[in-house]
Design an enzyme around this catalytic site. Structure first.
Site, PDB file in Angstrom:
ATOM      1  N   HIS A 266       0.830  -1.193   0.000  1.00 25.62           N
ATOM      2  CA  HIS A 266       0.000   0.000   0.000  1.00 25.62           C
ATOM      3  C   HIS A 266       0.865   1.242   0.000  1.00 25.62           C
ATOM      4  CE1 HIS A 266      -3.216   2.783   1.001  1.00 25.62           C
ATOM      5  NE2 HIS A 266      -3.997   1.858   0.509  1.00 25.62           N
ATOM      6  N   ASP A 317      -8.059  -5.288  -0.650  1.00 20.49           N
ATOM      7  CA  ASP A 317      -8.511  -6.149  -1.740  1.00 20.49           C
ATOM      8  C   ASP A 317      -8.247  -7.635  -1.495  1.00 20.49           C
ATOM      9  OD1 ASP A 317      -9.566  -4.275  -3.643  1.00 20.49           O
ATOM     10  OD2 ASP A 317      -7.529  -3.516  -3.815  1.00 20.49           O
TER      11      ASP A 317
END
Ligand SMILES: CC(C)(COP(=O)(O)OP(=O)(O)OC[C@H]1O[C@@H](n2cnc3c(N)ncnc32)[C@H](O)[C@@H]1OP(=O)(O)O)[C@@H](O)C(=O)NCCC(=O)NCCS
Length: 381
Positions: A266, A317
């Protein structure tokens, strides 16, 4: 030779760390792995407030009273039904097209049929906001029905957004655990600071383009596999690996070849994404219920392997893929489900941008040539 002075500063690749807007909507604390919606920690909101309450919070900077929530819910349900022309347009899309392409185009078409299409005022935008939030899940469900050659269903006025989505998708109302998991999934994806698609929405809104244009830009931006498109790739990876015992070899092989593992890493979080904490738990419960324990086990082993090899953590996700799969959502629809939730955040940011607008227009560092000699067309070889 012409002299050229560059006033531009150094390029910040990917705009990493660049602060481009003030916001009251959400805060991602990447160092401590915390996420706040309008000041509330996501761990306090998850499983304690509904998606509808969270949307109200993001749009009004406060939680609703019971009366306000009931009104908001009924407004949303009342506007979930799509204009007939939009259903027709969905039916005309090529069966090979990706659901995100259909969603992007349908949001754009909706803009032309919106009763407030020509009005970009505050009151009209609030009405558009409710309609768009309501219509997006219906588009996703309607497309699924069309692709299966089954009739498109109208929303059930007794069901909330999450349960209605599953009802319109599958043709039967979900049981309580499925409806709760769906609602949690929507809540956890609703907003996330100045992520790429939200930035795209704010850039479009900053030109004073209408809300549907800004949402269309956002849907298109979410589609990429570095953003919302990752969840679809995660389930493909899980099926591709096949069994827990194959995980180590697969992951090490992928990393050795320089591939990224979808659903990991991320830009902002340097520790566990707090949304993954909740989705991991939900994934375990739902996979068990659906007899898909192996998918959870493979996921868990991937998580351990990637952490050990690269020190990177799952993002939103990763476990959302198995949650959606266990809810019976086909993989090609995963990213559009993300969009159905993130629409809440996009809209909040568009309203915030309109409320204190200045055109977003950065600059670039020119690295091309100067003073080239123009050769007339007829003389170019
Ligand atoms: C999310 C993402 C795009 C962030 O990108 P970014 O901030 O530009 O970070 P970078 O791609 O520069 O990655 C930094 C380092 O971590 C590594 N890395 C990041 N994500 C990785 C992943 N998913 N798998 C393997 N390595 C990864 C990069 O290879 C790079 O390593 P290096 O410094 O040795 O070259 C990136 O982590 C990614 O591509 N993840 C996979 C796609 C995904 O899940 N997207 C959904 C995001 S919510």
């Amino acid at each position: 030779m012409e002299e050229h002075v560059h006033h531009e500063r150094e390029v910040t690749r990917g705009l990493e760390g660049v602060c481009a807007a003030e916001t009251r909507i959400s805060y991602v604390d990447g160092v401590n792995g915390q996420l706040y919606y309008s000041g509330y920690n996501i761990h306090d909101l998850a499983e304690r407030v509904s998606f509808a309450e969270a949307v109200y919070l993001l749009w009004h900077d406060r939680l609703p009273t019971a009366k306000e929530l009931a009104e908001f819910r009924s407004q949303v349900t009342a506007t979930m039904r799509l204009p007939a022309q939009v259903i027709k347009a969905i039916e005309l899309t090529p069966p090979s097209s990706h659901p995100m392409d259909v969603l992007r185009s349908s949001v754009s078409i909706l803009g032309m049929f919106d009763p407030d299409a020509q009005d970009n005022g505050e009151a009209a935008n609030r009405r558009k906001a409710t309609r768009l939030l309501a219509e997006i899940p219906t588009i996703v469900a309607a497309l699924h029905r069309v692709r299966k050659h089954e009739p498109v269903l109208s929303p059930d006025p007794h069901l909330d957004i999450a349960a209605n989505f599953l009802y319109m998708l599958h043709g039967r109302a979900p049981d309580e655990p499925a409806a709760r998991a769906m609602d949690l999934l929507l809540l956890l994806h609703a907003d996330h600071g100045l992520n790429a698609s939200t930035f795209a929405a704010r850039v479009a809104a900053s030109t004073e383009a209408d809300m549907h244009s800004a949402l269309t830009a956002a849907v298109g931006t979410l589609k990429g596999r570095l953003h919302g498109g990752a969840n679809e790739r995660v389930i493909e990876m899980l099926f591709g690996i096949g069994g827990v015992e194959m995980v180590q070899d697969y992951i090490h092989g992928m990393l050795a070849e320089g591939h990224k593992i979808m659903g990991f890493g991320h830009r902002v979080y340097k520790t566990e994404d707090p949304r993954a904490t909740h989705l991991r738990r939900t994934s375990e419960t739902l996979c068990q219920r659906a007899g898909q324990e192996h998918l959870y086990e493979i996921s868990h082993r991937i998580e351990q392997t990637v952490k050990a090899a690269k020190g990177i953590y799952p993002n939103v996700d990763f476990y959302s893929a198995t949650v959606q799969h266990a809810l019976g959502i086909p993989k090609e629809f995963f990213t559009s489900v993300f969009a159905a939730s993130r629409a809440a955040g996009w809209i909040a940011h568009i309203l915030e941008q309109y409320g204190d607008n200045r055109l977003i227009r950065p600059t670039s560092k020119y690295v091309g040539q100067y003073g080239r000699e123009l050769v007339p067309l007829a003389e170019r070889g």
